[in-house]
Design a protein around this motif. Structure first.
Motif, PDB file in Angstrom:
ATOM      1  N   TRP A  21       1.087  -0.895  -0.122  1.00 60.41           N
ATOM      2  CA  TRP A  21       0.476  -0.016   0.101  1.00 60.41           C
ATOM      3  C   TRP A  21       0.856   1.364  -0.096  1.00 60.41           C
ATOM      4  N   ARG A  22       1.817   1.865   0.405  1.00 60.06           N
ATOM      5  CA  ARG A  22       2.944   1.716   0.838  1.00 60.06           C
ATOM      6  C   ARG A  22       3.324   2.255  -0.304  1.00 60.06           C
ATOM      7  N   ARG A  23       4.239   1.386  -0.967  1.00 62.71           N
ATOM      8  CA  ARG A  23       5.335   1.227  -1.892  1.00 62.71           C
ATOM      9  C   ARG A  23       4.619   1.246  -3.249  1.00 62.71           C
ATOM     10  N   GLY A  24       3.605   0.156  -3.542  1.00 58.25           N
ATOM     11  CA  GLY A  24       3.159  -0.381  -4.671  1.00 58.25           C
ATOM     12  C   GLY A  24       3.776  -1.527  -4.556  1.00 58.25           C
ATOM     13  N   ASP A  32      12.959  -5.980   1.032  1.00 62.41           N
ATOM     14  CA  ASP A  32      11.496  -5.847   1.793  1.00 62.41           C
ATOM     15  C   ASP A  32      10.538  -6.526   2.688  1.00 62.41           C
ATOM     16  N   LEU A  33       9.688  -7.320   1.903  1.00 63.76           N
ATOM     17  CA  LEU A  33       8.860  -8.172   1.952  1.00 63.76           C
ATOM     18  C   LEU A  33       9.702  -8.916   3.154  1.00 63.76           C
ATOM     19  N   LEU A  34      10.439 -10.084   3.154  1.00 59.20           N
ATOM     20  CA  LEU A  34      10.825 -10.841   4.091  1.00 59.20           C
ATOM     21  C   LEU A  34      11.492  -9.217   5.087  1.00 59.20           C
ATOM     22  N   GLY A  35      11.678  -8.714   5.296  1.00 64.53           N
ATOM     23  CA  GLY A  35      11.962  -7.857   6.500  1.00 64.53           C
ATOM     24  C   GLY A  35      11.091  -7.274   7.153  1.00 64.53           C
ATOM     25  N   GLU A  36       9.961  -7.110   6.423  1.00 58.63           N
ATOM     26  CA  GLU A  36       8.727  -6.239   6.675  1.00 58.63           C
ATOM     27  C   GLU A  36       7.681  -7.345   8.023  1.00 58.63           C
ATOM     28  N   MET A  37       8.065  -8.878   6.428  1.00 61.42           N
ATOM     29  CA  MET A  37       7.435 -10.196   8.300  1.00 61.42           C
ATOM     30  C   MET A  37       8.112 -10.631   8.483  1.00 61.42           C
ATOM     31  N   SER A  38       9.552  -9.896   8.638  1.00 61.32           N
ATOM     32  CA  SER A  38       9.837 -10.502   9.949  1.00 61.32           C
ATOM     33  C   SER A  38      10.260 -12.536   9.089  1.00 61.32           C
ATOM     34  N   ILE A  39      10.042 -12.812   8.467  1.00 60.63           N
ATOM     35  CA  ILE A  39       9.959 -14.485   7.473  1.00 60.63           C
ATOM     36  C   ILE A  39      11.073 -14.562   7.063  1.00 60.63           C
ATOM     37  N   GLY A  40      11.971 -16.177   6.794  1.00 64.10           N
ATOM     38  CA  GLY A  40      12.558 -15.842   5.430  1.00 64.10           C
ATOM     39  C   GLY A  40      11.928 -16.286   4.393  1.00 64.10           C
ATOM     40  N   SER A  41      12.827 -16.904   3.264  1.00 61.95           N
ATOM     41  CA  SER A  41      12.176 -17.222   1.796  1.00 61.95           C
ATOM     42  C   SER A  41      11.628 -17.715   1.759  1.00 61.95           C
ATOM     43  N   GLY A  42      11.532 -18.835   2.606  1.00 58.83           N
ATOM     44  CA  GLY A  42      11.454 -20.451   1.912  1.00 58.83           C
ATOM     45  C   GLY A  42      10.290 -20.041   2.988  1.00 58.83           C
ATOM     46  N   SER A  43       9.672 -19.439   3.811  1.00 57.06           N
ATOM     47  CA  SER A  43       8.634 -19.514   5.013  1.00 57.06           C
ATOM     48  C   SER A  43       7.036 -18.713   3.769  1.00 57.06           C
ATOM     49  N   LEU A  44       8.759 -17.895   2.899  1.00 59.16           N
ATOM     50  CA  LEU A  44       6.855 -16.890   2.300  1.00 59.16           C
ATOM     51  C   LEU A  44       6.697 -17.499   1.189  1.00 59.16           C
ATOM     52  N   TYR A  45       7.590 -18.374   0.694  1.00 58.82           N
ATOM     53  CA  TYR A  45       7.382 -19.295  -0.846  1.00 58.82           C
ATOM     54  C   TYR A  45       6.405 -20.429  -0.601  1.00 58.82           C
ATOM     55  N   ALA A  46       6.328 -20.930   1.260  1.00 56.97           N
ATOM     56  CA  ALA A  46       5.865 -22.212   1.913  1.00 56.97           C
ATOM     57  C   ALA A  46       4.965 -21.411   1.618  1.00 56.97           C
ATOM     58  N   ALA A  47       4.116 -20.658   2.664  1.00 59.20           N
ATOM     59  CA  ALA A  47       2.678 -20.097   3.069  1.00 59.20           C
ATOM     60  C   ALA A  47       1.857 -19.128   1.513  1.00 59.20           C
ATOM     61  N   LEU A 104      -5.388   1.448  -1.680  1.00 55.56           N
ATOM     62  CA  LEU A 104      -4.745   0.163  -2.674  1.00 55.56           C
ATOM     63  C   LEU A 104      -5.658  -0.589  -3.662  1.00 55.56           C
ATOM     64  N   VAL A 105      -7.068  -0.250  -3.830  1.00 61.01           N
ATOM     65  CA  VAL A 105      -7.547  -0.566  -4.754  1.00 61.01           C
ATOM     66  C   VAL A 105      -7.679   0.158  -6.103  1.00 61.01           C
ATOM     67  N   VAL A 106      -7.277   1.308  -5.918  1.00 63.42           N
ATOM     68  CA  VAL A 106      -6.215   2.505  -7.038  1.00 63.42           C
ATOM     69  C   VAL A 106      -5.492   2.612  -7.098  1.00 63.42           C
ATOM     70  N   ASN A 107      -4.945   2.045  -6.383  1.00 63.20           N
ATOM     71  CA  ASN A 107      -3.135   1.646  -6.850  1.00 63.20           C
ATOM     72  C   ASN A 107      -3.332   0.572  -7.262  1.00 63.20           C
ATOM     73  N   ALA A 108      -3.650  -0.444  -6.797  1.00 65.50           N
ATOM     74  CA  ALA A 108      -3.534  -1.884  -7.780  1.00 65.50           C
ATOM     75  C   ALA A 108      -4.462  -1.453  -9.454  1.00 65.50           C
ATOM     76  N   ALA A 109      -5.426  -0.978  -9.611  1.00 65.50           N
ATOM     77  CA  ALA A 109      -5.890  -0.647 -11.115  1.00 65.50           C
ATOM     78  C   ALA A 109      -5.004   0.301 -11.794  1.00 65.50           C
ATOM     79  N   THR A 110      -4.048   0.946 -11.535  1.00 66.91           N
ATOM     80  CA  THR A 110      -3.546   2.284 -11.986  1.00 66.91           C
ATOM     81  C   THR A 110      -2.074   1.088 -12.634  1.00 66.91           C
TER      82      THR A 110
END
Length: 191
Positions: A21-24, A32-47, A104-110
């Motif tokens: 929402w903040r960055r697009g 950025d996502l891994l840091g923000e969510m405090s998880i590893g890449s394996g966890s992101l891909y698994a989930a 975020l809906v407008v951001n996603a649409a554009t």
């Protein structure tokens, strides 16, 4: 043997939603996502499977909180004008406080209109908003709050379009006077 998840998926989606929402989408890296969510890449891909799938979940979460919340308020409104005005002014306040965010809906649409999953999610959110507005306006018409010559479906489409434009104008930082005048004019359509 598979390991149990060691993080709260809902909280992770909320954090990802906030970051997207903040960055697009494009400006949010996997790191950025891994840091923000405090998880590893394996966890992101698994989930979630991928960054794109996580974005879809984050957009769905946003819609469930904001679009469905708006629809629920309209459903329970005893005075449609007051409810619509209140929601529009809340959007104005949010945009004045954090204009870079917008909706975020407008951001996603554009940003991601070329992605079918995103386009479908945005279209569904807009259809839900339109349907909620049309239902509220039909009820208002039946109670005599809306002139008999008004078409609730047409007004709902207009207001759905207006809401999205209002969010874009908020990002453009045109100021309170501009958006207050626009909201007043939009509400006169209900007269």
């Amino acid at each position: 043997m598979a390991r149990n998840r060691e993080f709260d998926v809902d909280k992770a989606v909320d954090r990802a939603m906030d970051l997207f929402w903040r960055r697009g989408y494009a400006a949010t890296s996997l790191q950025d996502l891994l840091g923000e969510m405090s998880i590893g890449s394996g966890s992101l891909y698994a989930a979630f499977g991928s960054k794109e799938a996580l974005y879809a979940r984050a957009l769905e979460r946003y819609c469930s909180v904001y679009t469905y919340g708006f629809a629920e308020r309209l459903e329970n409104a005893t005075d449609v004008r007051t409810a619509v005005r209140s929601v529009l002014l809340e959007m104005v306040e949010a945009d004045l406080a954090e204009p870079e965010r917008g909706c975020l809906v407008v951001n996603a649409a554009t940003e991601r209109s070329d992605d079918p999953t995103t386009a479908d999610r945005v279209a569904a959110a807009l259809r839900l908003l339109e349907s909620a507005l049309a239902g509220a306006l039909e009820r208002a018409k039946a109670r005599g709050e809306l002139s008999p010559d008004k078409d609730p479906a047409e007004l709902a489409r207009f207001l759905t379009t207006f809401v999205q434009g209002l969010r874009v104008v908020g990002k453009a930082r045109l100021g309170r006077a501009f958006v207050d005048d626009a909201v007043s004019t939009a509400l006169r359509a209900l007269d």
